[in-house]
Write a protein that holds these residues in place. Structure first.
Motif, PDB file in Angstrom:
ATOM      1  N   THR A   7      32.652  50.981  55.293  1.00 28.18           N
ATOM      2  CA  THR A   7      33.979  50.971  54.684  1.00 28.18           C
ATOM      3  C   THR A   7      34.778  49.768  55.150  1.00 28.18           C
ATOM      4  OG1 THR A   7      33.964  53.376  54.569  1.00 28.18           O
ATOM      5  CG2 THR A   7      36.102  52.307  54.390  1.00 28.18           C
ATOM      6  N   GLN A  10      33.947  46.396  53.260  1.00 30.68           N
ATOM      7  CA  GLN A  10      34.013  46.360  51.814  1.00 30.68           C
ATOM      8  C   GLN A  10      34.832  45.160  51.323  1.00 30.68           C
ATOM      9  OE1 GLN A  10      35.534  50.170  50.689  1.00 30.68           O
ATOM     10  NE2 GLN A  10      33.652  51.242  51.224  1.00 30.68           N
ATOM     11  N   ARG A  11      34.376  44.572  50.200  1.00 33.18           N
ATOM     12  CA  ARG A  11      35.065  43.440  49.586  1.00 33.18           C
ATOM     13  C   ARG A  11      35.277  43.754  48.108  1.00 33.18           C
ATOM     14  NH1 ARG A  11      31.469  39.471  49.426  1.00 33.18           N
ATOM     15  NH2 ARG A  11      29.747  40.857  49.963  1.00 33.18           N
ATOM     16  N   PRO A  12      36.352  44.488  47.781  1.00 29.07           N
ATOM     17  CA  PRO A  12      36.542  44.969  46.412  1.00 29.07           C
ATOM     18  C   PRO A  12      36.616  43.868  45.360  1.00 29.07           C
ATOM     19  CG  PRO A  12      38.526  45.309  47.745  1.00 29.07           C
ATOM     20  CD  PRO A  12      37.428  44.940  48.675  1.00 29.07           C
ATOM     21  N   ILE A  13      37.295  42.750  45.643  1.00 27.20           N
ATOM     22  CA  ILE A  13      37.403  41.676  44.655  1.00 27.20           C
ATOM     23  C   ILE A  13      36.024  41.094  44.350  1.00 27.20           C
ATOM     24  CG2 ILE A  13      38.404  39.423  44.126  1.00 27.20           C
ATOM     25  CD1 ILE A  13      40.399  41.725  44.196  1.00 27.20           C
ATOM     26  N   GLY A  15      33.199  42.638  44.715  1.00 26.91           N
ATOM     27  CA  GLY A  15      32.460  43.666  43.985  1.00 26.91           C
ATOM     28  C   GLY A  15      32.800  43.661  42.499  1.00 26.91           C
ATOM     29  N   ILE A  16      34.088  43.519  42.179  1.00 20.30           N
ATOM     30  CA  ILE A  16      34.522  43.488  40.785  1.00 20.30           C
ATOM     31  C   ILE A  16      33.960  42.254  40.071  1.00 20.30           C
ATOM     32  CG2 ILE A  16      36.552  43.146  39.312  1.00 20.30           C
ATOM     33  CD1 ILE A  16      38.082  44.965  41.312  1.00 20.30           C
ATOM     34  N   ALA A 237      31.330  46.560  47.283  1.00 19.30           N
ATOM     35  CA  ALA A 237      32.428  47.512  47.076  1.00 19.30           C
ATOM     36  C   ALA A 237      31.871  48.855  46.614  1.00 19.30           C
ATOM     37  CB  ALA A 237      33.403  46.957  46.039  1.00 19.30           C
ATOM     38  N   PRO A 238      32.646  49.937  46.791  1.00 20.29           N
ATOM     39  CA  PRO A 238      32.194  51.258  46.348  1.00 20.29           C
ATOM     40  C   PRO A 238      32.031  51.316  44.836  1.00 20.29           C
ATOM     41  CG  PRO A 238      34.139  51.423  47.771  1.00 20.29           C
ATOM     42  CD  PRO A 238      33.965  49.979  47.422  1.00 20.29           C
ATOM     43  N   VAL A 241      35.072  51.586  42.701  1.00 18.02           N
ATOM     44  CA  VAL A 241      35.811  50.358  42.403  1.00 18.02           C
ATOM     45  C   VAL A 241      35.141  49.591  41.268  1.00 18.02           C
ATOM     46  CG1 VAL A 241      36.505  48.094  43.306  1.00 18.02           C
ATOM     47  CG2 VAL A 241      36.733  50.142  44.732  1.00 18.02           C
ATOM     48  N   THR A 242      33.814  49.504  41.302  1.00 17.42           N
ATOM     49  CA  THR A 242      33.102  48.667  40.331  1.00 17.42           C
ATOM     50  C   THR A 242      32.809  49.378  39.005  1.00 17.42           C
ATOM     51  OG1 THR A 242      30.964  49.306  41.303  1.00 17.42           O
ATOM     52  CG2 THR A 242      32.022  47.319  42.159  1.00 17.42           C
ATOM     53  N   TRP A 285      34.964  58.295  41.449  1.00 11.14           N
ATOM     54  CA  TRP A 285      36.160  58.290  42.295  1.00 11.14           C
ATOM     55  C   TRP A 285      36.194  59.523  43.192  1.00 11.14           C
ATOM     56  CZ3 TRP A 285      40.406  61.798  41.954  1.00 11.14           C
ATOM     57  CH2 TRP A 285      41.458  61.481  42.818  1.00 11.14           C
TER      58      TRP A 285
END
Length: 304
Positions: A7, A10-13, A15-16, A237-238, A241-242, A285
């Motif tokens: 956790t 994580q790198r959400p941007i 991942g997107i 990323a989780p 998110v993706t 989610w």
């Protein structure tokens, strides 16, 4: 790495962005398959796509040779190869029968089958909210198909079979990646699917032209790239998110179908696909929320 460590990294941007790249790759791949038309039998196209795609796994040969598989793992790979082969042949057939947007929208059903299968065979719980989300997704599928209001073509039935087989295949991946490197899992799938489709391709074989081989190699390239980008997205990323980013595939497929293949825009297909993806996004989610609770349990929070 523990869940807490994962956790933290994580790198959400990222991942997107990786999921955007994956979605674009898959849509271009689908459009290229569509462009093949009736010039080659779908089964032969599927075989050549996987055969040509094996070149991308040459760098992984060392890892494959060093990996020692158990009898159970060999059995899982064989069974998965057979099921995935059926899925691929059905998908290539569906692409010649129904619009691009419908293929993309119906493809969203795969995670629904995975959720149901995980509950039936892997012991995962099916709370009321998850069941409701599945019902919403199935309503979305009915909106796309509209039985009784239009003809259900063989292409639609093929896509239903595709998503069911893909769902089973991904359930098996869920078991295998806990024991084996993802690179090995993907490479073994490609090898087994190539072998699995070969007899059917030989039965309808017609010598391909150089332009056809070029398109098929491009299909293999975008498919391999899409799977690789998707893996990077999942690492960064989780899924919660993706997953919503995959909705853009439906938009891109609808635009490509309208602008390139003159298929028009079907409001009901977009609506049905949106419902299915909304249900999938909700399920992912909720899974993310439950995992966070496992990491930092709160005794005051009610269970699902």
């Amino acid at each position: 790495m523990s869940q807490a460590d994962a956790t933290a990294t994580q790198r959400p941007i990222a991942g997107i962005l990786w999921m955007l790249a994956a979605g674009l790759s898959f849509v271009v791949m689908t459009a290229l398959v569509k462009s093949m038309g009736s010039g080659m039998h779908p089964t032969q196209s599927a075989f050549l796509r996987y055969l040509l795609g094996l070149v991308f796994f040459v760098p992984a040969l060392g890892t494959l040779i060093r990996t020692r598989l158990t009898g159970r793992q060999w059995g899982l790979f064989t069974l998965r190869g057979a099921i995935h082969s059926a899925a691929v042949m059905l998908w290539f057939f569906a692409m010649t029968q129904i619009p691009l947007a419908e293929v993309t929208a119906m493809n969203y059903l795969t995670p629904v089958y995975v959720t149901i299968g995980a509950a039936l065979f892997l012991g995962e719980t099916m709370a009321a909210r998850r069941i409701t989300a599945i019902i919403v997704a199935l309503i979305g599928a009915m909106i796309i198909l509209r039985p009784g209001f239009r003809e259900i073509s063989p292409g639609h039935l093929a896509m239903l079979g595709t998503t069911l087989c893909m769902g089973i295949s991904y359930l098996m991946v869920k078991m295998l990646v806990e024991e084996i490197s993802p690179v090995v899992v993907v490479a073994m799938m490609s090898i087994f699917v190539t072998i699995g489709i070969a007899p059917f391709a030989i039965a309808v074989w017609v010598t391909p032209t150089l332009p056809q081989l070029g398109i098929l190699f491009a299909i293999a390239s975008f498919a391999t790239g899409g799977h690789y980008f998707m893996t990077l997205a999942m690492q960064a990323a989780p899924v919660a998110v993706t997953q919503p980013v995959t909705f853009l595939q439906l938009i891109w497929a609808t635009l490509l179908g309208a602008l390139v293949f003159d298929e028009g825009v079907d409001f009901w297909v977009v609506l049905g696909g949106t419902l299915i993806l909304a249900a999938i996004s909700f399920i992912t989610w909720r899974e993310a929320v439950l995992k966070r609770r496992e990491i930092t349990p709160n005794p005051n929070t009610p269970k699902l």
